[in-house]
Scaffold this motif. Structure first.
Motif, PDB file in Angstrom:
ATOM      1  N   ASP A 377       0.815  -1.087   0.014  1.00  0.00           N
ATOM      2  CA  ASP A 377       0.018   0.155  -0.120  1.00  0.00           C
ATOM      3  C   ASP A 377       0.874   1.182   0.025  1.00  0.00           C
ATOM      4  O   ASP A 377       0.611   2.465  -0.530  1.00  0.00           O
ATOM      5  CB  ASP A 377      -0.851   0.021   1.170  1.00  0.00           C
ATOM      6  N   GLY A 378       2.133   1.192   0.524  1.00  0.00           N
ATOM      7  CA  GLY A 378       3.008   2.390   0.512  1.00  0.00           C
ATOM      8  C   GLY A 378       2.724   3.156   1.840  1.00  0.00           C
ATOM      9  O   GLY A 378       1.941   2.953   2.547  1.00  0.00           O
ATOM     10  N   PRO A 379       3.593   4.099   2.114  1.00  0.00           N
ATOM     11  CA  PRO A 379       3.317   5.028   3.308  1.00  0.00           C
ATOM     12  C   PRO A 379       2.137   5.891   3.055  1.00  0.00           C
ATOM     13  O   PRO A 379       1.745   6.429   1.994  1.00  0.00           O
ATOM     14  CB  PRO A 379       4.534   5.880   3.101  1.00  0.00           C
ATOM     15  N   PRO A 380       1.512   5.870   4.452  1.00  0.00           N
ATOM     16  CA  PRO A 380       0.231   6.802   4.328  1.00  0.00           C
ATOM     17  C   PRO A 380       0.483   8.195   4.067  1.00  0.00           C
ATOM     18  O   PRO A 380       1.541   8.852   4.349  1.00  0.00           O
ATOM     19  CB  PRO A 380      -0.117   6.636   6.007  1.00  0.00           C
ATOM     20  N   GLY A 381      -0.248   8.738   3.211  1.00  0.00           N
ATOM     21  CA  GLY A 381      -0.273  10.088   3.080  1.00  0.00           C
ATOM     22  C   GLY A 381       0.524  10.514   1.736  1.00  0.00           C
ATOM     23  O   GLY A 381       0.630  11.658   1.437  1.00  0.00           O
ATOM     24  N   GLU A 382       1.116   9.668   1.222  1.00  0.00           N
ATOM     25  CA  GLU A 382       2.227   9.942   0.178  1.00  0.00           C
ATOM     26  C   GLU A 382       1.332   9.472  -1.347  1.00  0.00           C
ATOM     27  O   GLU A 382       0.491   8.659  -1.021  1.00  0.00           O
ATOM     28  CB  GLU A 382       3.403   9.078   0.271  1.00  0.00           C
ATOM     29  N   THR A 383       1.381  10.157  -2.275  1.00  0.00           N
ATOM     30  CA  THR A 383       0.851  10.199  -3.494  1.00  0.00           C
ATOM     31  C   THR A 383       1.570   9.846  -4.489  1.00  0.00           C
ATOM     32  O   THR A 383       2.734   9.942  -4.424  1.00  0.00           O
ATOM     33  CB  THR A 383       0.121  11.255  -3.767  1.00  0.00           C
ATOM     34  N   LEU A 384       1.107   9.037  -5.591  1.00  0.00           N
ATOM     35  CA  LEU A 384       1.858   8.520  -6.877  1.00  0.00           C
ATOM     36  C   LEU A 384       1.732   9.576  -7.852  1.00  0.00           C
ATOM     37  O   LEU A 384       0.410  10.073  -8.101  1.00  0.00           O
ATOM     38  CB  LEU A 384       1.562   7.044  -6.963  1.00  0.00           C
ATOM     39  N   LEU A 385       2.645   9.494  -8.957  1.00  0.00           N
ATOM     40  CA  LEU A 385       2.392   9.959 -10.117  1.00  0.00           C
ATOM     41  C   LEU A 385       1.445   9.388 -11.088  1.00  0.00           C
ATOM     42  O   LEU A 385       1.478   8.088 -10.723  1.00  0.00           O
ATOM     43  CB  LEU A 385       3.689  10.450 -10.797  1.00  0.00           C
ATOM     44  N   ALA A 386       0.821   9.811 -12.029  1.00  0.00           N
ATOM     45  CA  ALA A 386      -0.094   9.022 -12.977  1.00  0.00           C
ATOM     46  C   ALA A 386       0.929   7.858 -13.604  1.00  0.00           C
ATOM     47  O   ALA A 386       0.463   6.587 -13.786  1.00  0.00           O
ATOM     48  CB  ALA A 386      -0.696   9.827 -13.854  1.00  0.00           C
ATOM     49  N   SER A 387       1.976   8.373 -13.877  1.00  0.00           N
ATOM     50  CA  SER A 387       2.896   7.155 -14.621  1.00  0.00           C
ATOM     51  C   SER A 387       3.106   5.969 -13.574  1.00  0.00           C
ATOM     52  O   SER A 387       3.390   5.057 -14.104  1.00  0.00           O
ATOM     53  CB  SER A 387       4.224   7.984 -15.138  1.00  0.00           C
ATOM     54  N   GLU A 388       3.214   6.604 -12.454  1.00  0.00           N
ATOM     55  CA  GLU A 388       3.728   5.400 -11.390  1.00  0.00           C
ATOM     56  C   GLU A 388       2.443   4.451 -11.155  1.00  0.00           C
ATOM     57  O   GLU A 388       2.795   3.105 -11.130  1.00  0.00           O
ATOM     58  CB  GLU A 388       4.233   5.849  -9.963  1.00  0.00           C
ATOM     59  N   TRP A 389       1.154   5.130 -11.226  1.00  0.00           N
ATOM     60  CA  TRP A 389       0.049   4.166 -11.156  1.00  0.00           C
ATOM     61  C   TRP A 389       0.095   3.198 -12.286  1.00  0.00           C
ATOM     62  O   TRP A 389      -0.257   1.988 -12.139  1.00  0.00           O
ATOM     63  CB  TRP A 389      -1.113   4.982 -10.912  1.00  0.00           C
ATOM     64  N   LEU A 390       0.116   3.923 -13.479  1.00  0.00           N
ATOM     65  CA  LEU A 390       0.059   2.875 -14.603  1.00  0.00           C
ATOM     66  C   LEU A 390       1.161   1.857 -14.627  1.00  0.00           C
ATOM     67  O   LEU A 390       0.865   0.759 -15.147  1.00  0.00           O
ATOM     68  CB  LEU A 390       0.344   3.802 -15.775  1.00  0.00           C
ATOM     69  N   LEU A 391       2.285   2.150 -14.200  1.00  0.00           N
ATOM     70  CA  LEU A 391       3.336   1.063 -14.012  1.00  0.00           C
ATOM     71  C   LEU A 391       3.118  -0.097 -13.186  1.00  0.00           C
ATOM     72  O   LEU A 391       3.178  -1.091 -13.461  1.00  0.00           O
ATOM     73  CB  LEU A 391       4.833   1.649 -13.671  1.00  0.00           C
ATOM     74  N   LEU A 392       2.365   0.367 -11.937  1.00  0.00           N
ATOM     75  CA  LEU A 392       2.084  -0.629 -11.040  1.00  0.00           C
ATOM     76  C   LEU A 392       0.877  -1.420 -11.670  1.00  0.00           C
ATOM     77  O   LEU A 392       0.999  -2.857 -11.508  1.00  0.00           O
ATOM     78  CB  LEU A 392       1.554   0.105  -9.644  1.00  0.00           C
ATOM     79  N   ASP A 393       0.131  -0.977 -12.221  1.00  0.00           N
ATOM     80  CA  ASP A 393      -0.998  -1.656 -13.087  1.00  0.00           C
ATOM     81  C   ASP A 393      -0.353  -2.478 -14.196  1.00  0.00           C
ATOM     82  O   ASP A 393      -0.873  -3.770 -14.307  1.00  0.00           O
ATOM     83  CB  ASP A 393      -1.966  -0.675 -13.653  1.00  0.00           C
ATOM     84  N   ALA A 394       0.612  -2.030 -14.823  1.00  0.00           N
ATOM     85  CA  ALA A 394       1.536  -2.769 -15.947  1.00  0.00           C
ATOM     86  C   ALA A 394       2.045  -4.098 -15.232  1.00  0.00           C
ATOM     87  O   ALA A 394       1.999  -5.578 -15.997  1.00  0.00           O
ATOM     88  CB  ALA A 394       2.470  -1.762 -16.716  1.00  0.00           C
ATOM     89  N   LEU A 395       2.519  -3.806 -14.048  1.00  0.00           N
ATOM     90  CA  LEU A 395       3.245  -4.957 -13.364  1.00  0.00           C
ATOM     91  C   LEU A 395       2.256  -6.137 -12.888  1.00  0.00           C
ATOM     92  O   LEU A 395       2.527  -7.441 -12.899  1.00  0.00           O
ATOM     93  CB  LEU A 395       4.202  -4.447 -12.353  1.00  0.00           C
ATOM     94  N   PHE A 396       1.128  -5.348 -12.193  1.00  0.00           N
ATOM     95  CA  PHE A 396       0.304  -6.377 -11.330  1.00  0.00           C
ATOM     96  C   PHE A 396      -0.866  -6.795 -11.929  1.00  0.00           C
ATOM     97  O   PHE A 396      -1.850  -7.704 -11.829  1.00  0.00           O
ATOM     98  CB  PHE A 396       0.339  -5.816  -9.903  1.00  0.00           C
ATOM     99  N   GLY A 397      -1.595  -5.653 -12.577  1.00  0.00           N
ATOM    100  CA  GLY A 397      -3.023  -5.782 -12.960  1.00  0.00           C
ATOM    101  C   GLY A 397      -3.950  -6.073 -11.799  1.00  0.00           C
ATOM    102  O   GLY A 397      -3.805  -5.060 -10.825  1.00  0.00           O
ATOM    103  N   ASP A 398      -4.622  -6.890 -11.755  1.00  0.00           N
ATOM    104  CA  ASP A 398      -5.646  -7.225 -10.552  1.00  0.00           C
ATOM    105  C   ASP A 398      -4.904  -8.201  -9.439  1.00  0.00           C
ATOM    106  O   ASP A 398      -5.456  -8.740  -8.509  1.00  0.00           O
ATOM    107  CB  ASP A 398      -6.826  -7.855 -11.230  1.00  0.00           C
ATOM    108  N   ARG A 399      -3.548  -8.609  -9.636  1.00  0.00           N
ATOM    109  CA  ARG A 399      -3.032  -9.653  -8.835  1.00  0.00           C
ATOM    110  C   ARG A 399      -2.136  -8.998  -7.693  1.00  0.00           C
ATOM    111  O   ARG A 399      -1.699  -7.834  -8.021  1.00  0.00           O
ATOM    112  CB  ARG A 399      -2.136 -10.479  -9.800  1.00  0.00           C
ATOM    113  N   PRO A 400      -2.084  -9.376  -6.627  1.00  0.00           N
ATOM    114  CA  PRO A 400      -1.290  -8.963  -5.555  1.00  0.00           C
ATOM    115  C   PRO A 400       0.303  -9.144  -5.707  1.00  0.00           C
ATOM    116  O   PRO A 400       0.793  -8.543  -5.076  1.00  0.00           O
ATOM    117  CB  PRO A 400      -1.775  -9.568  -4.232  1.00  0.00           C
ATOM    118  N   THR A 401       0.353 -10.230  -6.277  1.00  0.00           N
ATOM    119  CA  THR A 401       1.881 -10.727  -6.526  1.00  0.00           C
ATOM    120  C   THR A 401       1.976 -11.128  -7.955  1.00  0.00           C
ATOM    121  O   THR A 401       1.018 -11.632  -8.573  1.00  0.00           O
ATOM    122  CB  THR A 401       2.331 -11.848  -5.542  1.00  0.00           C
TER     123      THR A 401
END
Length: 616
Positions: A377-401
């Motif tokens: 989930d990451g540190p509380p109160g910190e936000t991600l860039l749009a490109s970082e959200w997209l990269l997490l989605d590219a890596l995981f999709g709907d999977r936790p691992t």
């Protein structure tokens, strides 16, 4: 005239005249040789014989054929021709006569003759239905001759006259080609004034043999040429010199195309080429220089980033990169393109910030190392860039691992390349959103590359057109070179804004600091956290091996044995036999593996697109 009649009489009379007048004619022959040496030699020809209509040598059953050619040169330089072609022993079905329209003149020009007014009549004066067509530089006349004893061919020729130092010269290929062997060809030339010198060549097109006989008649009033036994491919070239004022006219010359002549370098073409090259390529260089602010910003502002990128909060140092630039953004800003290293560094940055945990898998025998990526989930109160959200989605999709090896599998992650492309596009949008570029660097490069290819294509077309119709094709090469320069220079055309150049300068200052020993002076107890944040930037600056060693040494020094047990770092864990001393090799292997997977999936996507386009 005295030489016109039976072909046997013509041959006998011409031969007797040639033999018995050789002594008196010696001075005249010398005059002919002198005149010939002072004028242009009879040129060779580019005209073939009579093409498909030409037959082989005459057999015993073939008819005896003679041709009496009467040429009259008028004061305007037009040559009026009348040929009487006689057949003894039966005429062929068709007799073909080739009238030369083009001959070689010099190394750059062809000489053209204007042949017109072609008519063919039988012995009773009735017109015959002859076929006349242009073929390979000749006017080919196919005459229907079945059952006829003779036919009369008439025509006019322009362009045979040229001025020479001694007066006027008439030059003409009197016989270009026959379709059958002709036993005797008798040519006479009359003009307003008597000839002064004459010459002839006969035989195959490249032959330098003199014709059978030539003279100026009994009163030196006409030019007379005789050639016996002309084969179908033989030709008869004649040259007659006349006094000044005999006839008007100039040779009709056409420039012969050749690669050397088309690209001829002259002072004019060289000047135009130089001007075009300086204007086009020089203008491109000036444009690149005017648009580039990086060098000037580096001289003024690089020092602003050359210090420890930290701030103090409650007695602890916190990482604070210059201008809050993330690793992927720095990589895109530096070389103005989203590279694989920018994406790899961003994955590592998400790991050290607490959004991904990297778990190195046990090393099984004969298998390569693999990693499991766990989404956090990451540190509380910190936000991600749009490109970082997209990269997490590219890596995981709907999977936790997900296992790193699965990212390269089309079955496990079929849309991984497309998702990575969306990350790339978002990073380019970041450059515009942050006002570091006015337009996306990717689109600017594409625009200039397209413009360069268009200019190159225009230059090629222009060069071809100039080569076909002029001798200035050399100047068109300047446009081709300019187009190639624009295409090659497209990568330098994305222009940073003043703010973008300033951030770039600060980034280069940060790089200088990170590569220096000063970066290793963080307070003990805080070095692992701080050096972990440095590591993704070290990937961008190609210094990951050194910083992974520095981080491992800091962990050995600052972390307790309990903290080093099993995993050692909060964001990176190893298998049971793994130790923190192995961290440098492990993280380098992870970076190489992830880089290879992203590269291969992009290549596979391009290959699949090509295959789909071929099926269509």
């Amino acid at each position: 005239m005295w030489w016109v009649g039976s072909w046997r009489q013509a041959v006998a009379a011409a031969a007797a005249l040639f033999v018995f007048s050789s002594l008196p004619a010696a001075p005249a022959a010398g005059a002919v040789d002198a005149a010939r040496a002072a004028t242009v030699a009879t040129p060779a020809t580019t005209v073939p014989a009579a093409g498909a209509s030409v037959t082989g040598p005459r057999s015993a059953d073939d008819p005896l054929i003679t041709n009496t050619v009467e040429l009259e040169l008028d004061a305007l330089g037009v040559l009026h021709a009348e040929e009487t072609i006689a057949f003894e022993g039966g005429a062929p079905d068709v007799f073909v006569r080739g009238l030369t329209e083009t001959m070689l003149y010099d190394t750059e020009h062809d000489r053209r003759f204007e042949v017109n007014g072609v008519k063919v009549a039988g012995p009773d004066g009735r017109a015959l239905d002859a076929v006349v067509e242009h073929r390979d530089g000749a006017l080919v006349v196919e005459i229907p001759t079945r059952g006829l004893d003779e036919v009369v061919l008439t025509y006019r020729v322009g362009g045979t006259v040229s001025r020479v130092s001694q007066g006027v010269q008439m030059e003409w290929r009197a016989i270009g080609a026959y379709s059958h062997t002709v036993d005797a060809t008798d040519v006479t030339v009359t003009a307003p004034l008597p000839p002064e010198a004459l010459s002839c060549l006969a035989g195959e097109p490249r032959s330098a043999m003199y014709c059978t006989a030539s003279d100026m008649g009994p009163e030196s009033a006409v030019a007379h040429f005789l050639q016996a036994d002309m084969e179908p491919a033989d030709r008869l070239d004649i040259v007659v010199n006349y006094p000044p004022g005999t006839a008007e006219g100039e040779p009709i010359l056409t420039r012969r195309w050749s690669l050397a002549s088309a690209f001829k370098v002259t002072p004019a073409t060289a000047s135009v080429f130089g001007v075009l090259l300086v204007v086009l390529v020089g203008g491109l260089a000036v444009l690149v220089r005017v648009r580039g602010r990086d060098e000037r910003a580096l001289r003024r502002e690089a020092a602003a980033g050359d210090h420890a990128p930290v701030t103090e909060e409650d007695g602890r140092v916190r990482f604070a990169p210059p201008d809050d630039v993330h690793p992927g953004q720095i990589g895109t800003l530096i070389d103005e393109r989203v590279d694989i290293a920018d994406l790899t560094a961003t994955v590592l940055d998400l790991a050290v910030r607490g959004y991904i945990r990297l778990e190195e898998q046990p090393h099984e025998h004969f298998t390569s190392v693999d990693w499991r990526l766990v989404r956090l989930d990451g540190p509380p109160g910190e936000t991600l860039l749009a490109s970082e959200w997209l990269l997490l989605d590219a890596l995981f999709g709907d999977r936790p691992t997900v296992k790193l090896s699965q990212l390269g599998s089309p079955r496990a992650s079929a849309d991984f390349p497309a998702r990575i492309d969306r990350v790339r596009e978002e990073l380019y949008r970041d450059m515009v959103r942050l006002k570091w570029f006015v337009r996306s660097p990717s689109r600017v490069r594409t625009l200039w590359s397209t413009a360069g290819m268009a200019v190159t294509a225009i230059g090629v077309v222009l060069t071809v057109v100039l080569a076909v119709f002029t001798t200035a094709a050399f100047t068109g090469l300047a446009v081709v070179i300019a187009g190639a320069a624009i295409t090659a220079g497209a990568q330098y055309m994305p222009a940073k804004t003043r703010l973008g150049s300033s951030v770039y300068a600060h980034t280069m200052g940060f790089r200088r600091y990170l590569l220096s020993p000063r970066a290793q002076t963080a307070p003990p107890g805080q070095r692992v956290e701080l050096y972990s944040r440095y590591l993704p930037y070290a990937v961008i600056f190609d210094d990951v091996d050194r910083w992974s060693h520095i981080l491992a040494e800091a962990a050995l020094s600052d972390l307790t044995p309990e903290e080093l047990t099993g995993d050692g770092l909060a964001w990176y864990t190893g298998p049971r036999e793994w130790r923190i001393e192995d961290f440098s090799d492990s993280i380098s292997a992870f970076v190489v593996s992830l880089t290879g997977i992203i590269t291969n999936t992009r290549r596979m996507r391009v290959l699949n697109q090509l295959q789909r386009s071929e099926r269509r």
